[in-house]
Design a protein around this motif. Sequence first.
Motif, PDB file in Angstrom:
ATOM      1  N   GLY A  90     -10.515  54.418  36.493  1.00 16.58           N
ATOM      2  CA  GLY A  90      -9.174  54.764  36.924  1.00 16.58           C
ATOM      3  C   GLY A  90      -9.134  55.852  37.968  1.00 16.58           C
ATOM      4  N   VAL A  91     -10.215  55.958  38.759  1.00 13.46           N
ATOM      5  CA  VAL A  91     -10.302  56.997  39.789  1.00 13.46           C
ATOM      6  C   VAL A  91     -10.640  56.345  41.127  1.00 13.46           C
ATOM      7  N   LEU A  92      -9.954  56.788  42.171  1.00 16.74           N
ATOM      8  CA  LEU A  92     -10.270  56.339  43.526  1.00 16.74           C
ATOM      9  C   LEU A  92     -10.408  57.576  44.400  1.00 16.74           C
ATOM     10  N   ASP A  93     -11.537  57.674  45.099  1.00 15.22           N
ATOM     11  CA  ASP A  93     -11.780  58.749  46.059  1.00 15.22           C
ATOM     12  C   ASP A  93     -11.676  58.170  47.456  1.00 15.22           C
ATOM     13  N   PHE A  94     -11.033  58.881  48.370  1.00 16.69           N
ATOM     14  CA  PHE A  94     -11.053  58.467  49.770  1.00 16.69           C
ATOM     15  C   PHE A  94     -11.120  59.690  50.661  1.00 16.69           C
ATOM     16  N   TYR A  95     -11.651  59.462  51.861  1.00 16.66           N
ATOM     17  CA  TYR A  95     -11.868  60.561  52.793  1.00 16.66           C
ATOM     18  C   TYR A  95     -11.146  60.222  54.086  1.00 16.66           C
ATOM     19  N   SER A  96      -9.950  60.755  54.217  1.00 15.91           N
ATOM     20  CA  SER A  96      -9.139  60.547  55.406  1.00 15.91           C
ATOM     21  C   SER A  96      -9.485  61.609  56.441  1.00 15.91           C
ATOM     22  N   MET A  97      -9.499  61.234  57.691  1.00 17.34           N
ATOM     23  CA  MET A  97      -9.896  62.175  58.735  1.00 17.34           C
ATOM     24  C   MET A  97      -8.860  63.265  58.986  1.00 17.34           C
ATOM     25  N   ASN A  98      -7.674  63.135  58.412  1.00 17.96           N
ATOM     26  CA  ASN A  98      -6.676  64.178  58.637  1.00 17.96           C
ATOM     27  C   ASN A  98      -6.762  65.315  57.611  1.00 17.96           C
ATOM     28  N   TYR A  99      -7.789  65.275  56.754  1.00 13.95           N
ATOM     29  CA  TYR A  99      -8.026  66.365  55.805  1.00 13.95           C
ATOM     30  C   TYR A  99      -9.482  66.821  55.910  1.00 13.95           C
ATOM     31  N   ASP A 100      -9.711  68.093  55.605  1.00 12.73           N
ATOM     32  CA  ASP A 100     -11.066  68.643  55.662  1.00 12.73           C
ATOM     33  C   ASP A 100     -11.939  68.166  54.505  1.00 12.73           C
ATOM     34  N   ASN A 101     -11.317  67.804  53.387  1.00 14.37           N
ATOM     35  CA  ASN A 101     -12.052  67.373  52.199  1.00 14.37           C
ATOM     36  C   ASN A 101     -11.527  66.024  51.721  1.00 14.37           C
ATOM     37  N   PRO A 102     -12.362  65.284  51.000  1.00 11.66           N
ATOM     38  CA  PRO A 102     -11.909  64.012  50.450  1.00 11.66           C
ATOM     39  C   PRO A 102     -10.893  64.230  49.320  1.00 11.66           C
TER      40      PRO A 102
END
Length: 181
Positions: A90-102
């Motif tokens: 039930g966990v999803l991690d994503f790394y968007s370029m508009n944030y410094d951290n995922p």
Amino acid sequence: VEAIAASPENIANKVEVLSKLLDNSNRIVITHASACIRQLPRTELFRDSSIHLKVGDTIPLDTLKRKLIQSGYSQVSHIDTPLCFAARGGVLDFYSMNYDNPIRIEFFDTEIERLCFFDIQTQRSLESVEEVVCIPATDILFSDEDVKHIKEKVETILKDSKDDALISKIDIDIQYLENHI
């Protein structure tokens, strides 16, 4: 010049500028002439490809994964770079370029229970937030209607072709488009 223009850093910068242009504030953009003649996604498609998430929102995990793929993100088993996502339980991690951290999204069934930034090295939470916006990972975006239109045009152009190798290669490209790869 094309290899430089297609670098991940330049694509990231381009997408970030496109995202900032959506906020309707007055901006001055300085760019190269060739950047002005390249095809850009329609404003509404780019806006729709941005993903707005809030604690308490309800979205099925599969729907969110499909939307991330359509927005240009790659599914991986473990996040170690921007522009990708990983899901487990039930966990999803994503790394968007508009944030410094995922960002980690914790679900309770289909409800977003928690949003937080986390350290990519330690995997530990840094800061909980109430809302995030995930901008697209690419400026090459196609709606399902766009893909359908492209497929119809290609079929019309190739209907009398006898070049099986060419048709096979184009079929693979169409499958990639249909899967937003």
